[in-house]
Scaffold this active site. Structure first.
Site, PDB file in Angstrom:
ATOM      1  N   PHE B  26       0.841  -1.202   0.000  1.00  0.00           N
ATOM      2  CA  PHE B  26       0.000   0.000   0.000  1.00  0.00           C
ATOM      3  C   PHE B  26       0.878   1.254   0.000  1.00  0.00           C
ATOM      4  O   PHE B  26       0.555   2.256  -0.633  1.00  0.00           O
ATOM      5  CB  PHE B  26      -0.916  -0.024   1.236  1.00  0.00           C
ATOM      6  N   GLU B  83       4.760   1.910  15.230  1.00  0.00           N
ATOM      7  CA  GLU B  83       5.480   1.627  13.983  1.00  0.00           C
ATOM      8  C   GLU B  83       4.510   1.374  12.829  1.00  0.00           C
ATOM      9  O   GLU B  83       4.675   1.933  11.755  1.00  0.00           O
ATOM     10  CB  GLU B  83       6.403   0.420  14.213  1.00  0.00           C
ATOM     11  N   VAL B  87      -4.972  -2.376   9.088  1.00  0.00           N
ATOM     12  CA  VAL B  87      -6.234  -3.112   9.080  1.00  0.00           C
ATOM     13  C   VAL B  87      -6.389  -3.724   7.690  1.00  0.00           C
ATOM     14  O   VAL B  87      -6.146  -3.046   6.680  1.00  0.00           O
ATOM     15  CB  VAL B  87      -7.435  -2.188   9.405  1.00  0.00           C
ATOM     16  N   SER B  98      -9.306   2.500  15.009  1.00  0.00           N
ATOM     17  CA  SER B  98      -9.470   3.347  16.199  1.00  0.00           C
ATOM     18  C   SER B  98      -9.237   2.552  17.474  1.00  0.00           C
ATOM     19  O   SER B  98      -8.595   3.032  18.412  1.00  0.00           O
ATOM     20  CB  SER B  98     -10.883   3.940  16.244  1.00  0.00           C
ATOM     21  N   ASN B 124      -1.581   9.734   2.506  1.00  0.00           N
ATOM     22  CA  ASN B 124      -2.472   8.709   3.082  1.00  0.00           C
ATOM     23  C   ASN B 124      -3.620   9.377   3.853  1.00  0.00           C
ATOM     24  O   ASN B 124      -3.658   9.382   5.078  1.00  0.00           O
ATOM     25  CB  ASN B 124      -1.661   7.770   3.978  1.00  0.00           C
ATOM     26  N   GLN B 125      -4.554   9.961   3.093  1.00  0.00           N
ATOM     27  CA  GLN B 125      -5.600  10.785   3.697  1.00  0.00           C
ATOM     28  C   GLN B 125      -6.492  10.030   4.681  1.00  0.00           C
ATOM     29  O   GLN B 125      -6.820  10.583   5.741  1.00  0.00           O
ATOM     30  CB  GLN B 125      -6.433  11.455   2.587  1.00  0.00           C
ATOM     31  N   TYR B 131      -6.105  10.242  12.428  1.00  0.00           N
ATOM     32  CA  TYR B 131      -5.214  10.844  13.427  1.00  0.00           C
ATOM     33  C   TYR B 131      -5.714  12.228  13.845  1.00  0.00           C
ATOM     34  O   TYR B 131      -5.562  12.628  14.996  1.00  0.00           O
ATOM     35  CB  TYR B 131      -3.778  10.911  12.895  1.00  0.00           C
TER      36      TYR B 131
END
Lengths: 149, 149
Positions: B26, B83, B87, B98, B124-125, B131
């Protein structure tokens, strides 16, 4: 000028903490230093030391330091993370930075780590020039994220 | 869907390593994964464990993981470094990320760390959105540097 490198000791911490604050000032973030000498004492010289460091000395005393810990890369396994490489302003350009840097490489190899990792500010050209001499791979595109408790 | 979080065990490693490779793909860097399950076994479950992890499970098994270790910030003292937060693609958007993230925050607080640190790719929106929900501070301007032995 004779520069020697040795492992850091607990009694070096007050001087090391001054260097850390000097670097934070250079990196334009002095307000971010919430660490204390007491905390450094506990976390570096208590039951479960989290970090260690090397110091560079000449006849005038400590002129620089390299602070490091073990990081875990899921891509590459355990590595040495070079948290700070600091040389006092008036002693820059004499080779202390290279000596400290090479000592960290040597330690990591001896420990069987897969390599060394660190970060550098994208405008810190003198540091970037040093790292390029060692064929380091520098990579942009990552954001640092922090959540303080 | 019921999702539960537990500490990771040695026998989870083959599945965790698959997740790590999925994340590297990814992140467009699958060739950078030189780690192995054997190395993860030694470095996570040997004499001096360098990392630990949580897994998220539902009735179909492990659907995600959060891999973490202790980092040392000279500015802020010992912190939890997150690190990887991973998912499985088909289970995203259900809250597993979450739950894992909150478990890491909880662990760091319990250990007396000063906070949590991690990195995210600037494109990585979906991760950045997650976050931001937790008021994380995201910062650009740092280059990641690596020297492989």
């Amino acid at each position: 000028m004779n520069i020697s490198i040795r492992e850091g000791r607990e009694e070096d911490l007050p001087e090391i903490f001054e260097l850390i604050k000097e670097l934070a000032l250079f990196e334009k973030a002095p307000e971010q230093v919430t660490n204390t000498i007491d905390r450094m004492r506990k976390e570096g010289f208590g039951d479960n030391p989290v970090y260690s460091f090397f110091v560079a000395e000449n006849q005038s005393g400590i002129i620089g330091a390299a602070i490091h810990y073990i990081r875990y890369s899921t891509w590459k396994g355990a590595r040495l993370f070079l948290e700070d490489l600091i040389v006092k302003e008036s002693f820059r350009g004499l080779g202390a930075g290279s000596l400290l840097f090479e000592k960290c490489i040597e330690l990591g190899k001896k420990q069987g780590y897969s390599g060394m990792t660190w970060q550098v500010l994208d405008w810190n050209q003198p540091a970037i020039d040093l790292y390029n001499k060692y064929n380091s791979q520098l990579e942009a595109g990552w954001l640092n994220a922090n959540l303080d408790y």
